[in-house]
Design a protein around this motif. Structure first.
Motif, short mmCIF file in Angstrom:
data_model
loop_
_atom_site.label_atom_id
_atom_site.label_comp_id
_atom_site.label_asym_id
_atom_site.label_seq_id
_atom_site.Cartn_x
_atom_site.Cartn_y
_atom_site.Cartn_z
N ASP A 143 10.64 -0.43 -1.21
CA ASP A 143 9.80 0.58 -1.88
C ASP A 143 8.62 -0.08 -2.60
N CYS A 144 8.87 -1.22 -3.23
CA CYS A 144 7.83 -1.86 -4.03
C CYS A 144 6.66 -2.36 -3.19
N GLU A 145 6.82 -2.42 -1.86
CA GLU A 145 5.71 -2.81 -1.00
C GLU A 145 4.72 -1.67 -0.79
N LEU A 146 5.10 -0.47 -1.26
CA LEU A 146 4.24 0.71 -1.17
C LEU A 146 4.00 1.20 -2.60
N PRO A 147 3.18 0.50 -3.37
CA PRO A 147 3.09 0.76 -4.81
C PRO A 147 2.39 2.05 -5.20
N LYS A 148 1.56 2.62 -4.32
CA LYS A 148 0.82 3.82 -4.70
C LYS A 148 0.59 4.70 -3.48
N SER A 149 0.20 5.94 -3.73
CA SER A 149 -0.09 6.85 -2.63
C SER A 149 -1.12 6.23 -1.69
N GLY A 150 -0.83 6.28 -0.40
CA GLY A 150 -1.72 5.70 0.60
C GLY A 150 -1.33 4.29 1.01
N SER A 151 -0.44 3.64 0.26
CA SER A 151 0.04 2.32 0.69
C SER A 151 0.87 2.49 1.96
N TYR A 152 0.68 1.59 2.91
CA TYR A 152 1.45 1.70 4.15
C TYR A 152 1.84 0.31 4.66
N MET A 153 2.86 0.30 5.51
CA MET A 153 3.24 -0.91 6.24
C MET A 153 3.54 -0.50 7.67
N THR A 154 3.34 -1.42 8.60
CA THR A 154 3.61 -1.15 10.00
C THR A 154 4.67 -2.12 10.52
N VAL A 155 5.47 -1.65 11.46
CA VAL A 155 6.52 -2.46 12.08
C VAL A 155 6.62 -2.08 13.55
N GLN A 156 6.86 -3.07 14.40
CA GLN A 156 7.10 -2.83 15.83
C GLN A 156 8.59 -2.97 16.08
N ILE A 172 5.69 1.82 14.47
CA ILE A 172 5.83 2.85 13.45
C ILE A 172 4.99 2.47 12.23
N VAL A 173 4.68 3.47 11.42
CA VAL A 173 3.98 3.25 10.17
C VAL A 173 4.78 3.95 9.06
N ILE A 174 4.96 3.26 7.95
CA ILE A 174 5.69 3.79 6.79
C ILE A 174 4.69 3.91 5.65
N VAL A 175 4.63 5.06 5.01
CA VAL A 175 3.55 5.33 4.06
C VAL A 175 4.09 5.99 2.79
N ARG A 176 3.44 5.70 1.67
CA ARG A 176 3.70 6.42 0.42
C ARG A 176 2.79 7.64 0.41
N ASP A 177 3.38 8.84 0.37
CA ASP A 177 2.56 10.04 0.50
C ASP A 177 1.94 10.45 -0.84
N ALA A 178 1.25 11.57 -0.84
CA ALA A 178 0.49 12.00 -2.02
C ALA A 178 1.40 12.34 -3.19
N LYS A 179 2.66 12.70 -2.91
CA LYS A 179 3.62 13.01 -3.98
C LYS A 179 4.52 11.82 -4.31
N LYS A 180 4.15 10.65 -3.85
CA LYS A 180 4.84 9.38 -4.11
C LYS A 180 6.15 9.23 -3.33
N GLY A 181 6.39 10.14 -2.39
CA GLY A 181 7.54 9.98 -1.51
C GLY A 181 7.23 8.97 -0.41
N ALA A 187 -3.06 -3.06 10.97
CA ALA A 187 -2.74 -4.07 9.95
C ALA A 187 -1.27 -3.98 9.58
N GLU A 188 -0.67 -5.11 9.18
CA GLU A 188 0.73 -5.09 8.75
C GLU A 188 0.91 -4.29 7.48
N LYS A 189 -0.09 -4.35 6.59
CA LYS A 189 -0.04 -3.60 5.34
C LYS A 189 -1.45 -3.16 4.99
N GLY A 190 -1.55 -2.09 4.21
CA GLY A 190 -2.86 -1.63 3.78
C GLY A 190 -2.73 -0.43 2.86
N THR A 191 -3.88 0.11 2.50
CA THR A 191 -3.94 1.31 1.66
C THR A 191 -5.07 2.19 2.16
#
Length: 414
Positions: free
Chosen positions: A49-62, A68-77, A95-99
């Motif tokens: 979870d801590c790798e997605l610190p704010k809304s819009g933070s994302y990580m990608t994995v193959q 797939i892409v995993i993202v922190r949404d606008a409601k922090k979910g 990118a492996e990670k971004g915002t």
């Protein structure tokens, strides 16, 4: 006879207590069945979870064929999606990670919000309905700061996993930690060899001088008989008295396990000295000294160590029949300062050395198994109880799913 029938036949006649037939470690068709039957259907650890610190933070994995892409949404979910544009399929996030406040396909700029809804698609005509072209979701769960996904159409029930592991993870507040360092190595070996190597310390004395300064070789630590070792039982009693869940628990099907294990002598961390690698504790509320390491595994994708000063997680993702990616992440208190509270060298030295040693071990193991002269050999009942448990889980799991896949569905019978 197709590959699934051949696998089932081999598993049914496998000698208990012995390693698997050669094909299970080397055949590309068997590997594909492993992916389709396990990795594409079960819960997989992805990150924290801590790798997605704010809304819009994302990580990608193959994961095999699936980006797939995993993202922190606008409601922090936290949500996960297939990383494939609904227009012509281009990967959206490379990118492996971004915002980003939007997920924008670089090909034709189709744009999705953080909930996966298509919000912009230029010049698609009057009859185009954007509500039908949102990103395809991937099942996603977070527990104790750990993110899991499932690629299955219908994911297995995550409730039993949560019920077992959450009390063990909760005291460490890993959702509020930070990743101090991470690395990925490619082991030229089958994913099951990676797991077999992890599930025993029979090889440790001859292979891991750094790790053996602090990690016990006691069979109960990696096996399933820890309750029979008085030192471990005493450790559990002391930690439980300090409100740290510690006793050995394993799921009925053997897929996941938790337990807190002691380190050697007065060691508190995986360092060359046995002293803490991080001067600031991982969690301010855990003040009990010498809590050892909280071990968790969840086949097929994660094992971990949670100590008093930091945590280390290991993610296993197969690439091919003879290649496996192992990603290691070191987590520390969110306010710990590099160069003041810890150094990367001290924090990572033991596991970087151990990971490389294990890589060489696994690659040599794969070389030998690839030989037509290989035949299954017996595991040590004393030192390789954990390996036995993993192989029995794999064999039982695959037999059940391969048998179920042969049964006609109601729609086929009607």
């Amino acid at each position: 006879m197709n590959v699934r029938d051949e696998m089932l036949a081999k598993l049914n006649r496998r000698k208990p207590g012995y390693s698997l037939d050669r094909e299970f470690y080397s055949d590309p068709d068997v590997f594909q069945v492993d992916m389709e039957t396990i990795y594409y259907r079960d819960w997989l650890f992805m990150g924290h979870d801590c790798e997605l610190p704010k809304s819009g933070s994302y990580m990608t994995v193959q994961i095999g064929a699936y980006p797939i892409v995993i993202v922190r949404d606008a409601k922090k979910g936290i949500r996960a999606f297939h990383n494939s544009c609904r227009h012509r399929g281009s990967r959206i996030c490379s990118a492996e990670k971004g915002t980003s406040h939007r997920l924008v396909c670089p090909y034709h700029q189709w744009t999705y919000d953080l909930e996966g809804k298509l919000v912009f698609a230029r010049d698609m005509g009057a009859d185009f309905d954007p509500s039908q072209f949102g990103l395809k979701p991937v099942h996603c769960e977070s527990v104790g700061g750990y993110i899991f996904v499932s690629l299955a159409d219908e994911a297995p029930d995550f409730t039993p996993v949560r019920a077992m592991v959450e009390p063990y993870l909760a005291p460490h507040h890993l959702a509020d930690a930070k990743v101090a360092f991470e690395m990925t190595i490619i082991e030229k070996g089958n994913w099951k060899l990676t797991w077999e190597n992890n599930r025993e310390c029979y090889h440790c004395a001859g292979s891991h001088p750094e790790l053996c300064r602090t990690f016990p070789e006691a069979p109960g630590v990696t096996g399933v008989d820890a309750q029979d070792e008085p030192e471990i039982a005493e450790h559990w009693s002391r930690c439980e008295a300090a409100a740290l869940p510690s006793v050995f628990k394993i799921s009925d099907d053997g897929q996941y396990r938790v337990a807190r294990m002691p380190l050697l002598r007065d060691a508190v961390s995986f360092t060359m000295s046995g002293k803490a690698a991080v001067s600031r504790p991982l969690c301010d509320s855990v003040t009990t000294p010498q809590i050892g390491t909280m071990l968790m595994f969840h086949y097929p994708s994660i094992w971990n160590h949670i100590l008093g000063d930091h945590a280390t997680t290991f993610r296993v993702i197969p690439i091919s029949a003879n290649e496996t990616a192992v990603t290691t992440k070191w987590l520390v208190h969110k306010d710990a300062v590099e160069g003041v509270d810890y150094t990367i060298d001290e924090l990572t030295k033991v596991w970087i050395a151990t990971n490389d040693q294990d890589r060489r071990i696994i690659e040599e193991n794969q070389f030998g198994i690839n030989s037509p002269a290989y035949q299954p050999g017996p595991y040590s009942p004393v030192h390789e109880g954990g390996v036995l448990q993993f192989v029995e889980w794999y064999a039982s799991f695959m037999k059940t799913r391969l048998t179920d896949s042969r049964r006609p569905r109601l729609s086929q019978v009607a």
